[in-house]
Write a protein that holds these residues in place. Structure first.
Motif, short mmCIF file in Angstrom:
data_model
loop_
_atom_site.label_atom_id
_atom_site.label_comp_id
_atom_site.label_asym_id
_atom_site.label_seq_id
_atom_site.Cartn_x
_atom_site.Cartn_y
_atom_site.Cartn_z
N TYR A 92 0.88 -1.26 0.62
CA TYR A 92 0.35 0.45 -0.02
C TYR A 92 0.74 1.27 -0.11
O TYR A 92 1.76 1.67 0.72
CB TYR A 92 -0.83 -0.06 0.84
CG TYR A 92 -1.91 1.19 1.55
CD1 TYR A 92 -2.23 1.27 0.67
CD2 TYR A 92 -0.96 2.17 2.72
CE1 TYR A 92 -3.40 2.96 0.92
CE2 TYR A 92 -1.24 3.23 2.48
CZ TYR A 92 -2.83 3.23 1.75
OH TYR A 92 -3.22 4.94 2.22
N THR A 93 0.78 2.15 -0.71
CA THR A 93 1.20 3.02 -0.82
C THR A 93 0.18 4.70 -0.72
O THR A 93 -0.56 4.59 -1.50
CB THR A 93 2.13 3.51 -2.22
OG1 THR A 93 1.53 3.43 -3.35
CG2 THR A 93 3.80 2.57 -2.08
N ASP A 94 1.32 5.99 0.19
CA ASP A 94 -0.47 6.98 -0.30
C ASP A 94 0.48 7.61 -0.97
O ASP A 94 1.37 8.05 -1.95
CB ASP A 94 -0.57 7.25 1.23
CG ASP A 94 1.08 7.67 2.00
OD1 ASP A 94 2.01 8.15 1.55
OD2 ASP A 94 1.08 8.14 3.12
N GLU A 95 -0.10 9.13 -1.47
CA GLU A 95 0.55 10.06 -1.86
C GLU A 95 1.44 10.80 -1.62
O GLU A 95 1.85 11.06 -2.35
CB GLU A 95 -0.82 11.49 -2.03
CG GLU A 95 -1.21 11.73 -0.94
CD GLU A 95 -2.35 10.86 0.38
OE1 GLU A 95 -2.63 11.15 1.94
OE2 GLU A 95 -2.66 10.23 0.26
N SER A 96 2.22 10.43 -0.44
CA SER A 96 2.67 11.17 0.30
C SER A 96 4.41 10.63 0.19
O SER A 96 5.75 10.93 0.35
CB SER A 96 3.06 12.02 1.60
OG SER A 96 2.31 10.70 2.09
N GLY A 97 3.77 9.37 0.04
CA GLY A 97 5.00 8.19 -0.44
C GLY A 97 6.00 7.73 0.07
O GLY A 97 6.20 6.40 0.27
N GLY A 98 4.79 7.76 1.44
CA GLY A 98 4.38 6.39 2.48
C GLY A 98 4.00 5.22 2.16
O GLY A 98 3.58 5.33 0.66
N TYR A 99 4.80 3.80 3.03
CA TYR A 99 3.92 2.91 2.15
C TYR A 99 3.68 1.76 3.32
O TYR A 99 4.12 1.75 4.42
CB TYR A 99 4.88 2.25 1.43
CG TYR A 99 6.44 1.33 1.53
CD1 TYR A 99 6.26 0.53 2.65
CD2 TYR A 99 7.33 2.56 2.63
CE1 TYR A 99 8.03 -0.49 2.71
CE2 TYR A 99 8.73 2.36 2.50
CZ TYR A 99 8.76 0.85 2.75
OH TYR A 99 10.11 0.41 3.39
N LEU A 100 3.14 0.83 3.24
CA LEU A 100 3.04 -0.19 4.41
C LEU A 100 3.02 -1.82 3.51
O LEU A 100 2.44 -1.71 2.13
CB LEU A 100 1.90 -0.30 4.43
CG LEU A 100 1.71 0.85 6.28
CD1 LEU A 100 -0.59 1.39 6.33
CD2 LEU A 100 2.39 1.05 7.26
N GLN A 101 3.18 -2.42 4.10
CA GLN A 101 3.51 -3.68 3.24
C GLN A 101 3.45 -5.51 3.94
O GLN A 101 4.30 -5.49 5.19
CB GLN A 101 4.64 -4.01 2.07
CG GLN A 101 6.24 -3.97 3.10
CD GLN A 101 7.16 -3.77 1.41
OE1 GLN A 101 6.88 -3.30 0.56
NE2 GLN A 101 8.23 -4.12 1.74
N GLY A 102 2.92 -6.20 3.46
CA GLY A 102 3.03 -7.36 4.62
C GLY A 102 2.84 -8.52 3.97
O GLY A 102 1.08 -8.52 2.93
N PRO A 103 1.77 -9.39 4.78
CA PRO A 103 0.84 -10.65 4.29
C PRO A 103 -0.91 -10.45 5.16
O PRO A 103 -0.33 -9.77 5.87
CB PRO A 103 1.57 -11.63 4.39
CG PRO A 103 1.36 -11.75 6.17
CD PRO A 103 2.69 -10.31 5.91
N GLY A 104 -2.25 -10.11 3.92
CA GLY A 104 -2.86 -10.41 4.38
C GLY A 104 -3.22 -8.62 4.94
O GLY A 104 -2.51 -8.18 5.80
N VAL A 105 -4.89 -8.65 4.98
CA VAL A 105 -4.85 -6.63 4.92
C VAL A 105 -5.91 -7.20 4.66
O VAL A 105 -6.91 -7.80 4.04
CB VAL A 105 -4.89 -5.82 4.19
CG1 VAL A 105 -4.62 -5.84 2.92
CG2 VAL A 105 -5.28 -4.16 4.71
N ASP A 106 -7.55 -6.12 5.22
CA ASP A 106 -8.89 -5.89 4.69
C ASP A 106 -9.07 -4.33 5.27
O ASP A 106 -8.13 -4.09 5.95
CB ASP A 106 -9.79 -6.52 5.56
CG ASP A 106 -9.82 -6.14 7.24
OD1 ASP A 106 -10.74 -6.33 7.70
OD2 ASP A 106 -8.97 -6.84 8.52
N PHE A 107 -9.89 -4.08 4.45
CA PHE A 107 -10.31 -2.28 4.55
C PHE A 107 -11.53 -1.98 3.53
O PHE A 107 -12.20 -3.20 2.90
CB PHE A 107 -8.69 -1.96 3.80
CG PHE A 107 -8.09 -2.57 2.01
CD1 PHE A 107 -9.18 -1.38 1.57
CD2 PHE A 107 -8.01 -2.92 1.54
CE1 PHE A 107 -9.00 -1.85 0.35
CE2 PHE A 107 -7.13 -3.59 0.84
CZ PHE A 107 -7.93 -2.80 -0.04
N SER A 108 -11.44 -1.15 4.36
CA SER A 108 -12.83 -0.32 3.47
C SER A 108 -12.55 -0.06 2.39
O SER A 108 -12.18 0.18 1.91
CB SER A 108 -13.94 0.20 4.04
OG SER A 108 -12.50 1.31 3.73
#
Length: 166
Positions: free
Chosen positions: A131-147
Motif C-alpha cells: 500500500y502506498t499513499d500520496e506522500s510516498g509512505g508505504y505499508l507492506q506485508g501479508p494479509g489486509v482488509d479495508f473499506s
C-alpha cells in the motif's frame, strides 16, 4: 449359470463428467451500474462468461477486468486485475493476478489476489500486499482488509514507512 454385462466405458465416463458450459458469453463489455440515476461503477472487460445455469452460479472474466467506482462526490477509484470471478450467491468477487487499486487521492494497493465483498463494500486478502499513499509512505506485508474508501484499514503483520499521520 453364467451372466455377463456389456458396458460402453466411454458412455459411462461421459455420464460422470460435469461440464461447465456458459449460459452467456460477451466480448468487449462496458457495463454501467447506476443507482437513483447516478453512475456508481463502470466495469470493462474483453470477455465475460456467465455460468448462471449451474447450482452455484458465477460470472467469470478470464481476460481481465477494469472497474471504476464513483463515490457520492464523483471521486473515482479504479481496480484492475488479470482475472476475476464473481459468485452470485455470496456477492464475493475474487480478483487475481496483478491486482491494483488506485484511489482519486493518490492511494494505491497492489497484491496478487484480492476479494471484494459487495454487500459490505469490504476488501480482504491473505496474500502479500503493498500500500502506498500520496506522500510516498508505504505499508507492506501479508494479509489486509479495508473499506472501499480506505478509511478503515486492518493489517495482520506489516512493515513500512508512514510520512504523514493526518
Amino acid at each position: 449359470m453364467c451372466f455377463s454385462c456389456e458396458t460402453n466405458l466411454k458412455e459411462v465416463q461421459k455420464f460422470n463428467q460435469s461440464s461447465f458450459v456458459p449460459s452467456g458469453e460477451a466480448d468487449s463489455i462496458n457495463l454501467k451500474y447506476t443507482d437513483s440515476g447516478k453512475i456508481k461503477s463502470i466495469l470493462k472487460s474483453p470477455k465475460m462468461l456467465d455460468y448462471g445455469n449451474i447450482k452455484n452460479a458465477f460470472t467469470e472474466f478470464p481476460n481481465g477486468i477494469s472497474v471504476t467506482m464513483f463515490d457520492d462526490n464523483g471521486n473515482t477509484t479504479t481496480i484492475v486485475a488479470n482475472y476475476a470471478i464473481s459468485y452470485k450467491k455470496t456477492d464475493i468477487i475474487d480478483l487475481q493476478g496483478n491486482v491494483v487499486i488506485n484511489s482519486h487521492d493518490g492511494k494505491k494497493l497492489e497484491t496478487d489476489q484480492l476479494y471484494f465483498d459487495q454487500k459490505n463494500e469490504w476488501f480482504f486478502t491473505e496474500k502479500t500486499f503493498k500500500y502506498t499513499d500520496e506522500s510516498g509512505g508505504y505499508l507492506q506485508g501479508p494479509g489486509v482488509d479495508f473499506s472501499k474508501d480506505f478509511k478503515i484499514f486492518n493489517m495482520q503483520k506489516s512493515s513500512g514507512e508512514v510520512n504523514n499521520l493526518n
